[in-house]
Write a protein that holds these residues in place. Structure first.
Motif, PDB file in Angstrom:
ATOM      1  N   GLY A 116      23.566  27.399 -27.330  1.00  0.00           N
ATOM      2  CA  GLY A 116      22.590  28.384 -27.763  1.00  0.00           C
ATOM      3  C   GLY A 116      21.998  29.071 -26.546  1.00  0.00           C
ATOM      4  N   VAL A 117      21.685  30.354 -26.657  1.00  0.00           N
ATOM      5  CA  VAL A 117      21.214  31.134 -25.503  1.00  0.00           C
ATOM      6  C   VAL A 117      19.739  31.487 -25.659  1.00  0.00           C
ATOM      7  CG1 VAL A 117      21.505  33.255 -24.178  1.00  0.00           C
ATOM      8  CG2 VAL A 117      23.516  32.083 -25.116  1.00  0.00           C
ATOM      9  N   LEU A 118      18.971  31.173 -24.620  1.00  0.00           N
ATOM     10  CA  LEU A 118      17.566  31.580 -24.564  1.00  0.00           C
ATOM     11  C   LEU A 118      17.372  32.510 -23.381  1.00  0.00           C
ATOM     12  CD1 LEU A 118      17.513  28.360 -25.643  1.00  0.00           C
ATOM     13  CD2 LEU A 118      15.140  29.081 -25.968  1.00  0.00           C
ATOM     14  N   ALA A 119      16.631  33.586 -23.605  1.00  0.00           N
ATOM     15  CA  ALA A 119      16.437  34.604 -22.578  1.00  0.00           C
ATOM     16  C   ALA A 119      15.029  34.528 -22.013  1.00  0.00           C
ATOM     17  CB  ALA A 119      16.687  35.993 -23.152  1.00  0.00           C
ATOM     18  N   TRP A 120      14.929  34.232 -20.708  1.00  0.00           N
ATOM     19  CA  TRP A 120      13.618  34.320 -20.076  1.00  0.00           C
ATOM     20  C   TRP A 120      13.431  35.720 -19.489  1.00  0.00           C
ATOM     21  CZ3 TRP A 120      13.469  35.182 -14.777  1.00  0.00           C
ATOM     22  CH2 TRP A 120      14.509  34.708 -13.979  1.00  0.00           C
TER      23      TRP A 120
ATOM     24  N   GLU B  72      26.178  39.205 -19.080  1.00  0.00           N
ATOM     25  CA  GLU B  72      27.185  39.501 -20.095  1.00  0.00           C
ATOM     26  C   GLU B  72      28.614  39.440 -19.543  1.00  0.00           C
ATOM     27  OE1 GLU B  72      26.144  43.161 -22.044  1.00  0.00           O
ATOM     28  OE2 GLU B  72      24.044  42.554 -22.252  1.00  0.00           O
ATOM     29  N   HIS B  73      28.747  39.418 -18.206  1.00  0.00           N
ATOM     30  CA  HIS B  73      30.084  39.295 -17.627  1.00  0.00           C
ATOM     31  C   HIS B  73      30.720  37.964 -18.018  1.00  0.00           C
ATOM     32  CE1 HIS B  73      29.903  42.939 -15.340  1.00  0.00           C
ATOM     33  NE2 HIS B  73      28.965  42.531 -14.510  1.00  0.00           N
ATOM     34  N   ASP B  74      30.020  36.858 -17.745  1.00  0.00           N
ATOM     35  CA  ASP B  74      30.622  35.539 -17.942  1.00  0.00           C
ATOM     36  C   ASP B  74      29.729  34.525 -18.649  1.00  0.00           C
ATOM     37  OD1 ASP B  74      33.291  35.727 -16.669  1.00  0.00           O
ATOM     38  OD2 ASP B  74      32.122  36.227 -14.892  1.00  0.00           O
ATOM     39  N   LEU B  75      28.426  34.550 -18.394  1.00  0.00           N
ATOM     40  CA  LEU B  75      27.554  33.522 -18.955  1.00  0.00           C
ATOM     41  C   LEU B  75      27.491  33.588 -20.481  1.00  0.00           C
ATOM     42  CD1 LEU B  75      24.797  33.614 -16.232  1.00  0.00           C
ATOM     43  CD2 LEU B  75      25.971  31.528 -16.983  1.00  0.00           C
ATOM     44  N   LEU B  76      27.320  34.779 -21.048  1.00  0.00           N
ATOM     45  CA  LEU B  76      27.236  34.877 -22.505  1.00  0.00           C
ATOM     46  C   LEU B  76      28.566  34.542 -23.195  1.00  0.00           C
ATOM     47  CD1 LEU B  76      24.880  37.904 -23.261  1.00  0.00           C
ATOM     48  CD2 LEU B  76      24.349  35.479 -23.134  1.00  0.00           C
TER      49      LEU B  76
ATOM     50  N   ALA C 167      28.305  30.259 -14.382  1.00  0.00           N
ATOM     51  CA  ALA C 167      29.071  29.970 -15.591  1.00  0.00           C
ATOM     52  C   ALA C 167      30.168  28.952 -15.340  1.00  0.00           C
ATOM     53  CB  ALA C 167      29.664  31.267 -16.147  1.00  0.00           C
ATOM     54  N   TRP C 168      30.845  29.027 -14.199  1.00  0.00           N
ATOM     55  CA  TRP C 168      31.966  28.115 -13.960  1.00  0.00           C
ATOM     56  C   TRP C 168      31.493  26.681 -13.796  1.00  0.00           C
ATOM     57  CZ3 TRP C 168      32.930  25.424  -9.303  1.00  0.00           C
ATOM     58  CH2 TRP C 168      32.149  25.794  -8.196  1.00  0.00           C
ATOM     59  N   GLN C 169      30.281  26.489 -13.277  1.00  0.00           N
ATOM     60  CA  GLN C 169      29.747  25.128 -13.168  1.00  0.00           C
ATOM     61  C   GLN C 169      29.348  24.586 -14.542  1.00  0.00           C
ATOM     62  OE1 GLN C 169      30.026  23.271 -10.713  1.00  0.00           O
ATOM     63  NE2 GLN C 169      29.620  24.275  -8.755  1.00  0.00           N
ATOM     64  N   VAL C 170      28.743  25.437 -15.361  1.00  0.00           N
ATOM     65  CA  VAL C 170      28.374  25.015 -16.717  1.00  0.00           C
ATOM     66  C   VAL C 170      29.627  24.631 -17.501  1.00  0.00           C
ATOM     67  CG1 VAL C 170      27.239  25.681 -18.865  1.00  0.00           C
ATOM     68  CG2 VAL C 170      26.339  26.515 -16.684  1.00  0.00           C
TER      69      VAL C 170
ATOM     70  N   ILE D 228      18.772  31.691 -19.497  1.00  0.00           N
ATOM     71  CA  ILE D 228      19.112  32.651 -18.454  1.00  0.00           C
ATOM     72  C   ILE D 228      18.166  33.847 -18.527  1.00  0.00           C
ATOM     73  CG2 ILE D 228      21.575  32.121 -18.202  1.00  0.00           C
ATOM     74  CD1 ILE D 228      22.164  34.219 -20.333  1.00  0.00           C
ATOM     75  N   GLU D 229      18.083  34.572 -17.433  1.00  0.00           N
ATOM     76  CA  GLU D 229      17.352  35.847 -17.481  1.00  0.00           C
ATOM     77  C   GLU D 229      18.221  36.864 -18.211  1.00  0.00           C
ATOM     78  OE1 GLU D 229      15.226  39.248 -14.661  1.00  0.00           O
ATOM     79  OE2 GLU D 229      16.320  37.582 -13.715  1.00  0.00           O
ATOM     80  N   HIS D 230      17.632  37.538 -19.190  1.00  0.00           N
ATOM     81  CA  HIS D 230      18.391  38.539 -19.932  1.00  0.00           C
ATOM     82  C   HIS D 230      17.428  39.558 -20.513  1.00  0.00           C
ATOM     83  CE1 HIS D 230      21.614  40.458 -21.885  1.00  0.00           C
ATOM     84  NE2 HIS D 230      21.625  39.818 -23.036  1.00  0.00           N
ATOM     85  N   SER D 231      17.722  40.821 -20.281  1.00  0.00           N
ATOM     86  CA  SER D 231      16.893  41.911 -20.801  1.00  0.00           C
ATOM     87  C   SER D 231      17.678  43.199 -20.631  1.00  0.00           C
ATOM     88  CB  SER D 231      15.566  42.002 -20.024  1.00  0.00           C
ATOM     89  OG  SER D 231      15.791  42.490 -18.710  1.00  0.00           O
ATOM     90  N   LEU D 232      17.074  44.302 -21.031  1.00  0.00           N
ATOM     91  CA  LEU D 232      17.704  45.607 -20.851  1.00  0.00           C
ATOM     92  C   LEU D 232      17.978  45.930 -19.382  1.00  0.00           C
ATOM     93  CD1 LEU D 232      15.794  47.758 -23.476  1.00  0.00           C
ATOM     94  CD2 LEU D 232      18.285  47.577 -23.328  1.00  0.00           C
TER      95      LEU D 232
END
Length: 354
Positions: free
Chosen positions: A209-213, A196-200, A163-166, A186-190
């Motif tokens: 916009g966020v896409l979840a692989w 959710e700490h920093d990237l979102l 996140a800090w680089q983005v 980013i990878e995101h799932s249950l």
């Protein structure tokens, strides 16, 4: 939550209209031994576009370039109806040091090859695929801006990067007046919620916009595995070609994850859908920021079944159960700040409107 593929969303800070679910094409082509053959791949794309879907995700690395080649073939005569997202960074010629990485030379080389394979004059969304920690951010962002100016790409995005680089890259683009990043993949799932700490939150603040692989946790959230698989596949080689080996090698087989799947199965039974559909629907229900799942499959029937996630409806209580079962432990400073916030506010009630 959207109920149709043609209930379009604008992507990040851009005005680009995209579907609430993206078609993932890493399985297009059987070059890796486990993907879909050409006819089955075409059928998946046809199902998606016939329902109004327009957001298609690929990469120059997928199935050795076959994924892009097939997409170029399948989209003949309807290219303008598709929003194509592809990526560069992973090495496509082992032993060639400049055939991979984030640097400008690979970016330029890779985009030209992708344009040829996709048989198109422009790429709608071009991602840096994986952060390599080697190329200066100035080189990357100026390279993206030059590709936008040249008309080879329309928008830039980033995937699998701290996140800090983005945040540095987005701030630099804004300060220099260069094309900004509009999407974060980013990878995101249950079973993968540490984003959710920093990237979102970063994506929400900076207009990505966020896409979840891997919205199904590499297959864990289909419910097809059992706790016996923990020992059965221990030490499996992630690159052996089997899906169970990938799950095991990536740490998917754990008691915690099976506990999450147990709750998922309970909620799935209540809403009348499969665990896979329910897991995807949990992502679709998220807000601030909205998350667009990337759905890939090996068969058209499987893909069509997963699209039924758009039909799932939750009660607030069901969402809370899924959230609580998959909750992550806050890390510093997120674990510390709530403790001192009363002293910061001094007894006042203050909220930030969204």
């Amino acid at each position: 939550m959207s109920k149709r593929l043609n209930d379009y969303l604008t992507l990040g800070r851009s005005g680009l209209r995209v579907s609430p679910v993206s078609l993932g094409t890493m399985t297009f082509g059987d070059d890796w031994g486990w993907g879909a053959a050409e006819a089955e791949s075409r059928r998946m794309l046809d199902i998606y576009m016939e329902r109004g879907g327009n957001f298609i995700d690929t990469a120059n690395f997928y199935t050795g370039g076959t994924s892009e080649t097939l997409l170029g073939r399948f989209l003949a005569g309807r290219r303008d109806n598709a929003v194509i997202a592809t990526k560069y960074s992973l090495n496509t010629e082992p032993g060639h040091p400049n055939a991979g990485g984030n640097h400008r030379r690979n970016m330029v080389r890779a985009v030209e090859a992708s344009l040829r394979r996709l048989d198109t004059d422009y790429i709608d969304l071009y991602y840096l695929h994986v952060w390599d920690g080697l190329a200066p951010i100035e080189e990357i962002m100026r390279g993206f801006d030059d590709l936008v100016t040249a008309g080879k790409i329309v928008y830039a995005g980033i995937s699998d990067t701290p996140a800090w680089q983005v945040a540095r890259m987005q701030t630099l683009a804004d300060l220099r007046g260069w094309a900004p990043l509009v999407a974060l993949q980013i990878e995101h799932s249950l079973i993968e919620r540490t984003v959710e700490h920093d990237l979102l939150p970063m994506a929400q603040e900076l207009g990505l916009g966020v896409l979840a692989w891997s919205p199904l946790g590499m297959g864990m959230l289909t419910g097809k595995y059992t706790r016996e698989d923990i020992e059965k596949h221990k030490g499996a080689d992630v690159w052996s070609g089997t899906r169970s080996a990938v799950v095991s090698g990536m740490g998917g087989f754990s008691d915690r994850n099976f506990d999450i799947v147990d709750v998922l199965k309970q909620v799935a039974a209540e809403v009348g859908h499969s665990p896979a559909q329910t897991a995807i629907a949990w992502l679709l229900a998220k807000q601030m920021p909205t998350v667009i799942p990337i759905l890939g499959a090996r068969t058209a029937a499987q893909f069509e079944e997963n699209l039924a996630a758009l039909e799932v409806t939750f009660t607030d209580a069901q969402l809370r159960r899924l959230d609580e079962a998959s909750a992550i432990t806050p890390i510093f400073p997120h674990s510390f700040l709530p403790r001192v916030m009363p002293q910061v506010l001094g007894g006042a009630s203050v909220v930030r409107p969204r």
